[in-house]
Design an enzyme around this catalytic site. Structure first.
Site, PDB file in Angstrom:
ATOM      1  N   GLN A 124      43.234  29.252  26.926  1.00  0.00           N
ATOM      2  CA  GLN A 124      42.052  30.014  27.293  1.00  0.00           C
ATOM      3  C   GLN A 124      41.278  30.463  26.052  1.00  0.00           C
ATOM      4  O   GLN A 124      40.200  31.018  26.168  1.00  0.00           O
ATOM      5  CB  GLN A 124      42.460  31.252  28.117  1.00  0.00           C
ATOM      6  CG  GLN A 124      43.164  30.903  29.423  1.00  0.00           C
ATOM      7  CD  GLN A 124      43.635  32.105  30.226  1.00  0.00           C
ATOM      8  OE1 GLN A 124      44.717  32.055  30.795  1.00  0.00           O
ATOM      9  NE2 GLN A 124      42.855  33.173  30.308  1.00  0.00           N
TER      10      GLN A 124
ATOM     11  N   GLU B  19      38.204  39.351  37.703  1.00  0.00           N
ATOM     12  CA  GLU B  19      39.487  39.945  38.051  1.00  0.00           C
ATOM     13  C   GLU B  19      39.383  41.113  39.030  1.00  0.00           C
ATOM     14  O   GLU B  19      40.399  41.598  39.527  1.00  0.00           O
ATOM     15  CB  GLU B  19      40.187  40.426  36.762  1.00  0.00           C
ATOM     16  CG  GLU B  19      40.601  39.282  35.862  1.00  0.00           C
ATOM     17  CD  GLU B  19      40.775  39.726  34.415  1.00  0.00           C
ATOM     18  OE1 GLU B  19      39.835  40.317  33.871  1.00  0.00           O
ATOM     19  OE2 GLU B  19      41.849  39.491  33.855  1.00  0.00           O
TER      20      GLU B  19
ATOM     21  N   ARG C  66      45.519  37.831  36.156  1.00  0.00           N
ATOM     22  CA  ARG C  66      44.207  38.350  36.558  1.00  0.00           C
ATOM     23  C   ARG C  66      44.155  39.871  36.465  1.00  0.00           C
ATOM     24  O   ARG C  66      43.943  40.556  37.468  1.00  0.00           O
ATOM     25  CB  ARG C  66      43.944  37.890  37.989  1.00  0.00           C
ATOM     26  CG  ARG C  66      42.642  37.134  38.083  1.00  0.00           C
ATOM     27  CD  ARG C  66      42.409  36.543  39.414  1.00  0.00           C
ATOM     28  NE  ARG C  66      41.020  36.066  39.448  1.00  0.00           N
ATOM     29  CZ  ARG C  66      40.560  35.229  40.343  1.00  0.00           C
ATOM     30  NH1 ARG C  66      41.332  34.763  41.285  1.00  0.00           N
ATOM     31  NH2 ARG C  66      39.297  34.853  40.338  1.00  0.00           N
ATOM     32  N   CYS C  67      44.366  40.367  35.281  1.00  0.00           N
ATOM     33  CA  CYS C  67      44.643  41.793  35.170  1.00  0.00           C
ATOM     34  C   CYS C  67      43.744  42.576  34.239  1.00  0.00           C
ATOM     35  O   CYS C  67      43.788  43.791  34.254  1.00  0.00           O
ATOM     36  CB  CYS C  67      46.047  41.942  34.604  1.00  0.00           C
ATOM     37  SG  CYS C  67      46.107  41.247  32.962  1.00  0.00           S
TER      38      CYS C  67
HETATM   39  N1  MCN Z   1      29.508  35.704  37.199  1.00  0.00           N
HETATM   40  C1  MCN Z   1      28.234  35.842  37.728  1.00  0.00           C
HETATM   41  N2  MCN Z   1      27.638  37.087  37.729  1.00  0.00           N
HETATM   42  C2  MCN Z   1      28.282  38.176  37.222  1.00  0.00           C
HETATM   43  C3  MCN Z   1      29.596  38.052  36.710  1.00  0.00           C
HETATM   44  C4  MCN Z   1      30.178  36.777  36.696  1.00  0.00           C
HETATM   45  O1  MCN Z   1      27.683  34.875  38.213  1.00  0.00           O
HETATM   46  N3  MCN Z   1      27.684  39.378  37.209  1.00  0.00           N
HETATM   47  C5  MCN Z   1      30.157  34.391  37.113  1.00  0.00           C
HETATM   48  C6  MCN Z   1      30.363  33.993  35.652  1.00  0.00           C
HETATM   49  O2  MCN Z   1      29.271  33.536  35.000  1.00  0.00           O
HETATM   50  C7  MCN Z   1      31.525  33.043  35.740  1.00  0.00           C
HETATM   51  C8  MCN Z   1      32.373  33.691  36.833  1.00  0.00           C
HETATM   52  O3  MCN Z   1      31.456  34.456  37.643  1.00  0.00           O
HETATM   53  O4  MCN Z   1      31.099  31.769  36.101  1.00  0.00           O
HETATM   54  C9  MCN Z   1      33.460  34.641  36.264  1.00  0.00           C
HETATM   55  O5  MCN Z   1      32.853  35.404  35.261  1.00  0.00           O
HETATM   56  P1  MCN Z   1      33.499  36.618  34.439  1.00  0.00           P
HETATM   57  O6  MCN Z   1      33.702  37.762  35.329  1.00  0.00           O
HETATM   58  O7  MCN Z   1      32.673  36.788  33.231  1.00  0.00           O
HETATM   59  O8  MCN Z   1      34.952  36.109  34.036  1.00  0.00           O
HETATM   60  P2  MCN Z   1      35.346  34.970  32.991  1.00  0.00           P
HETATM   61  O9  MCN Z   1      34.427  33.847  33.120  1.00  0.00           O
HETATM   62  O10 MCN Z   1      35.579  35.567  31.672  1.00  0.00           O
HETATM   63  O11 MCN Z   1      36.700  34.483  33.617  1.00  0.00           O
HETATM   64  C10 MCN Z   1      37.905  35.180  33.374  1.00  0.00           C
HETATM   65  C11 MCN Z   1      38.508  35.740  34.635  1.00  0.00           C
HETATM   66  C12 MCN Z   1      39.931  36.035  34.393  1.00  0.00           C
HETATM   67  S1  MCN Z   1      40.306  37.046  33.078  1.00  0.00           S
HETATM   68  C13 MCN Z   1      40.932  35.473  35.149  1.00  0.00           C
HETATM   69  S2  MCN Z   1      42.529  35.956  34.860  1.00  0.00           S
HETATM   70  C14 MCN Z   1      40.603  34.506  36.152  1.00  0.00           C
HETATM   71  C15 MCN Z   1      39.225  34.631  36.678  1.00  0.00           C
HETATM   72  O12 MCN Z   1      38.317  34.795  35.696  1.00  0.00           O
HETATM   73  N4  MCN Z   1      41.119  33.265  36.051  1.00  0.00           N
HETATM   74  C16 MCN Z   1      40.577  32.262  36.837  1.00  0.00           C
HETATM   75  N5  MCN Z   1      38.878  33.758  37.647  1.00  0.00           N
HETATM   76  C17 MCN Z   1      39.453  32.520  37.682  1.00  0.00           C
HETATM   77  N6  MCN Z   1      38.957  31.550  38.478  1.00  0.00           N
HETATM   78  C18 MCN Z   1      39.498  30.313  38.426  1.00  0.00           C
HETATM   79  N7  MCN Z   1      38.971  29.358  39.229  1.00  0.00           N
HETATM   80  N8  MCN Z   1      40.525  30.011  37.614  1.00  0.00           N
HETATM   81  C19 MCN Z   1      41.091  30.941  36.812  1.00  0.00           C
HETATM   82  O13 MCN Z   1      42.089  30.635  35.996  1.00  0.00           O
HETATM   83 CU1  CUN Z   2      44.854  39.388  32.333  1.00  0.00          CU
HETATM   84  S1  CUN Z   2      44.596  37.649  33.254  1.00  0.00           S
HETATM   85 MO1  CUN Z   2      42.679  37.132  32.686  1.00  0.00          MO
HETATM   86  O1  CUN Z   2      42.543  38.408  31.556  1.00  0.00           O
HETATM   87  O2  CUN Z   2      42.946  35.796  31.721  1.00  0.00           O
END
Ligand code: MCN
Ligand code: CUN
Length: 783
Positions: free
Chosen positions: A217, A737, A367-368
């Site tokens: 990641q 998360e 996912r924490c």
């Molecule tokens: N998004 C959006 N509008 C927002 C916030 C987010 O459209 N206001 C969209 C983002 O652009 C992105 C998605 O939603 O395409 C998730 O965005 P974000 O909340 O920024 O999270 P990350 O992209 O950093 O993803 C990490 C998060 C974590 S920490 C875990 S654990 C997890 C999760 O995402 N693991 C996943 N969702 C997952 N989903 C899939 N399919 N697989 C994983 O391993």
């Molecule tokens: Cu703690 S699970 Mo996500 O932050 O990769």
């Protein structure tokens, strides 16, 4: 217009799905290189033992086995230990002692995967069993079996961490009218991504260059770690390329560095051949990093009228044999101090002690966002305990106490500055949607008939988007993130970012941010991540930080481009730049809409007809250090029916209202919430990993580690409110998360609510039919 661009707020279909749904994704195991060797790992059957001898002779005789690697072979290379992200160290292979069941003991490299597995079976290890400690509370008692003999400190205590006003909190408790206390255990669980972990390491002896494809990641951070760990072997950072191809789910489990990765890299450097290691399902579930395992004791002080005043929490954290958690360096217990949740406590105090046990390294994933699930579960459970004590409706008690919308930005008693929120609005919407008042009436009627129905609420506050570099680093590397945007002459765009999707849809959503800022259709924007040779440096995707941090970088980089583009547009329009404005996704001469230039026209001019004295080209980079974290929140309401015969809990309805500020792609966010809710349901009712007294894993296969399937998963009902983040360039907060963080408490609260009239105040998760049936029997309520 907006729909064609596919900008912010549009449910653009996921671009990456074109390859995923055709089975054309490219994962690590799809990488096949000429002359590639395969690595497999022998693992310890015992949880704590002295290694008296490792006999590799039979394995080495198997045709096709190229090498067997033991800890002793790694000593001359100084690779038998590696640093963890928490400044602890972890064995790559043991030289004399194993500390948990399924720990790596030796590696076999062979010409075929199955030959490597045969080699593993042929390794004979002579173990002398040692006493085992699996319970962190016992591990911290004097005279407990010592897990880590290598440390100077001769006990199992890893660290003590505390935050808040201890004296003030103690006083508030002494003076309080009402105090409730609840012990909770949040069990060890494990992510079960569709794809297990793996690596292909390929060392080019001539160029001295190492290329690795791996399920990570955080590719850039991994490259730095490899350079730091193996620099003495000549692996310099510019000669290391880490490629993180498609990833089949990460959920935090693909943040740490596992010994298998180091072994494959070492084997490739030693043999000069590419080496592949792909973990099997049992290894993944038995040996990879674990989540939770928090023993929490929480107290809440309040006035008789329900006004919450103070919070005091003491926790023992089981980190297994190595502290290989992936928390920011400053916070060994992650962001657990978000535990004050949605409530304005005047005083609070939290302390956490980390303990070593003879279990695999824990304290990371699932996912924490760094221990936020543990925090949200505790406070939302505790609020219900208070409601019960005061005989108040749990919704009313929350409404009475919420931090009011006018109080934001709000600084919590444990020091976090919440950016924005409107908790009452989210809870009201959830209550309206589910028909809360009617459900309470139905519950009363059912109770009179002896039927068991419960309603549970969770109004959680999350903390995501690490982070401001003043607070957040991992091993000293600051947690900023980056974006690099290049607009080509024909108006097509390449975006490269420092984060790395594992299924979250970044190729679509980051394209949408650029589309919105530059007025170029999302179809014309390619988004690339995960290759350290091409992408700008970033800290990776976890803690829902991609949108808060890399999303900010992307918007700002696009705005830098727009600034330059405006000068070019003015040049083309023969106007003063001050007379040119960006309107309807075009540059227009103010007040003369017919005189305009599109970004595509400007892009062409940037390479063919740019103003004299200006640099050619149209590109920008931004390294974004956010001023604060983002604080998404939500209110979830769950309705359960309980079978008095079997003790089975059935989720009848579940309404989730989420607020993640400005939404880039509503469809993707809804998908994130559906997946997140299911991963919140999992530990609430099903998943748990336990160990027997000898440290044998109970639940090391899918036969007894119960993942919820479509059969167990209810039909989630979602809704949203939108409270933008005031400091984020597009007002977005993270969301990946939230649902996993918020859901378990709603479910547990619903079950306890169904049984409260029997005198039940708390049940530890997972709330299995067996546990419920036992409670029903004890209270004479079983059928
Ligand atoms: N998004 C959006 N509008 C927002 C916030 C987010 O459209 N206001 C969209 C983002 O652009 C992105 C998605 O939603 O395409 C998730 O965005 P974000 O909340 O920024 O999270 P990350 O992209 O950093 O993803 C990490 C998060 C974590 S920490 C875990 S654990 C997890 C999760 O995402 N693991 C996943 N969702 C997952 N989903 C899939 N399919 N697989 C994983 O391993
Ligand atoms: Cu703690 S699970 Mo996500 O932050 O990769």
């Amino acid at each position: 217009m907006a729909v064609e661009i596919g900008g912010i707020g549009q449910s653009v279909k996921r671009k990456e799905d074109a390859r995923f749904i055709r089975g054309k994704g490219k994962y690590v195991d799809d990488v096949k290189l000429p002359g590639m060797l395969y690595l497999d790992i022998a693992r310890s059957p015992l949880a704590h033992a002295r290694i008296k001898n490792i006999d590799t002779s039979k394995a080495l005789k198997i045709p096709g086995v190229v090498a067997v690697i033991t800890g002793k072979d790694l000593v001359p290379l100084n690779l038998h230990w590696m640093p963890t992200l928490m400044s602890d160290k972890q064995m790559v292979l043991p030289t004399d002692t194993v500390l948990y069941q399924a720990q790596e003991v030796a590696a076999v490299v062979a010409t075929e995967r199955y030959i490597a597995a045969d080699g593993v079976d042929a390794i004979e290890v002579d173990y002398e069993p040692l006493p085992v400690v699996v319970d962190p509370i016992k591990a911290l008692q004097p005279g407990a079996t010592l897990v880590r003999e290598d440390r100077e400190q001769k006990d199992n205590h890893i660290w003590h961490w505390e935050v808040g006003d201890k004296a003030g909190t103690d006083k508030a408790f002494k003076d309080a009218e009402v105090v409730v206390k609840q012990d909770l255990y949040i069990p060890r669980i494990h992510v079960s991504s569709i794809e297990t972990c793996g690596i292909v390491a390929s060392f080019d002896k001539v160029e001295g260059k190492l290329t690795v494809w791996m399920t990570t990641q955080a590719p850039h951070a991994i490259r730095t770690v490899i350079a730091l760990v193996a620099g003495h072997l000549g692996l310099a950072e510019h000669k290391i390329r880490v490629i993180s191809p498609d990833i089949g789910g990460g959920f935090g489990g693909k943040v740490p560095v596992y010994p298998g990765y180091v072994l494959a890299i070492g084997a490739s450097v030693l043999t000069g051949a590419p080496v592949k290691w792909i973990e099997d399902r049992a290894e993944n579930i038995q040996a990879d990093s674990f989540a939770r395992d928090y023993h929490i004791s929480a107290e809440l002080a309040a006035k008789k009228d329900g006004t919450m005043q103070a919070l005091r929490v003491k926790t023992i954290a089981d980190h297994g044999a190595f502290d290989a958690a992936a928390n920011p360096s400053k916070y060994p217990a992650g962001l657990f101090h978000i535990i004050t949740g949605s409530y304005p406590f005047q005083k609070s105090f939290v302390e956490v002690d980390g303990a070593y046990t003879n279990k695999p390294p824990g304290g990371i994933a699932y996912r924490c966002s760094f221990r936020v699930t543990e925090a949200a579960f505790t406070i939302e459970r505790l609020v219900d305990v208070l409601a019960l004590e005061l005989k108040k409706d749990p919704a009313e008690l929350r409404m009475q106490n919420f931090i009011p919308p006018t109080a934001f930005p709000y600084t919590s008693s444990l020091g976090w500055e919440y950016d924005s929120g409107d908790y009452g609005r989210a809870l009201r919407l959830a209550m309206d949607k589910i028909g809360y008042a009617e459900l309470r009436k139905e519950q009363a009627a059912k109770r009179a008939k002896g039927e068991l129905m419960g309603i549970g609420i969770s109004s959680f506050t999350e903390i995501v988007g690490a982070g401001p570099s003043k607070n957040f680093d991992i091993l000293g590397i600051k947690m900023f993130d980056s974006a690099e945007i290049r607009v080509h002459p024909t108006g097509k765009v390449m975006v490269r970012i420092g984060v790395k999707s594992q299924g979250q849809g970044h190729e679509t959503t980051f394209g949408q941010i650029v589309a919105e800022e530059l007025g170029i259709p999302v179809a014309d924007i390619a988004v690339e991540e995960g290759d350290t040779d091409t992408a700008p440096y970033g800290l990776g995707t976890y803690a829902s930080r991609s949108t808060p941090v890399a999303g900010g970088a992307t918007a700002i980089a696009a705005r830098k481009i727009r600034e330059k583009a405006k000068l070019i547009a003015a040049h083309l329009l023969e106007a003063d730049p001050d007379d040119v404005e960006w309107k309807d996704y075009k540059f227009q001469v103010k007040g003369v809409p017919t005189k305009s230039k599109t970004m595509q026209e400007v892009a062409f001019a940037a390479y063919t007809n740019h103003p004299q004295g200006m640099e050619a080209g149209l590109e920008a980079v931004d390294y974004y250090d956010p001023p604060n974290l983002t604080f998404p929140f939500g209110s979830y309401i769950c309705v359960v029916d309980i079978d008095r015969g079997t003790g089975e809990v059935k989720i009848r309805r579940f309404v989730a209202v989420d607020d993640c500020g400005t939404i880039i792609n509503p469809m993707i966010v809804e998908g994130q919430i559906h997946g997140g809710l299911t991963m919140g349901l999992a530990p609430a009712l099903y998943e748990q990993i336990t160990y027997d007294e000898q440290g044998n894993i109970q639940g090391g296969t899918f036969m007894d580690y119960l993942l919820p399937t479509a059969m167990e998963t209810p039909s989630w009902e979602t809704a949203k409110t939108t409270t933008p983040s005031p400091h984020h360039p597009i007002g977005a907060k993270g969301v990946g998360e939230s649902a996993t963080v918020g859901a378990p408490a709603a479910i547990a609260n619903a079950v306890v609510d169904a049984l409260a009239h029997l005198g039940v105040r708390h049940i530890d998760i997972p709330i299995t039919p067996w546990k419920v049936q036992k409670i029903l029997k004890e209270h004479g309520a079983a059928e």
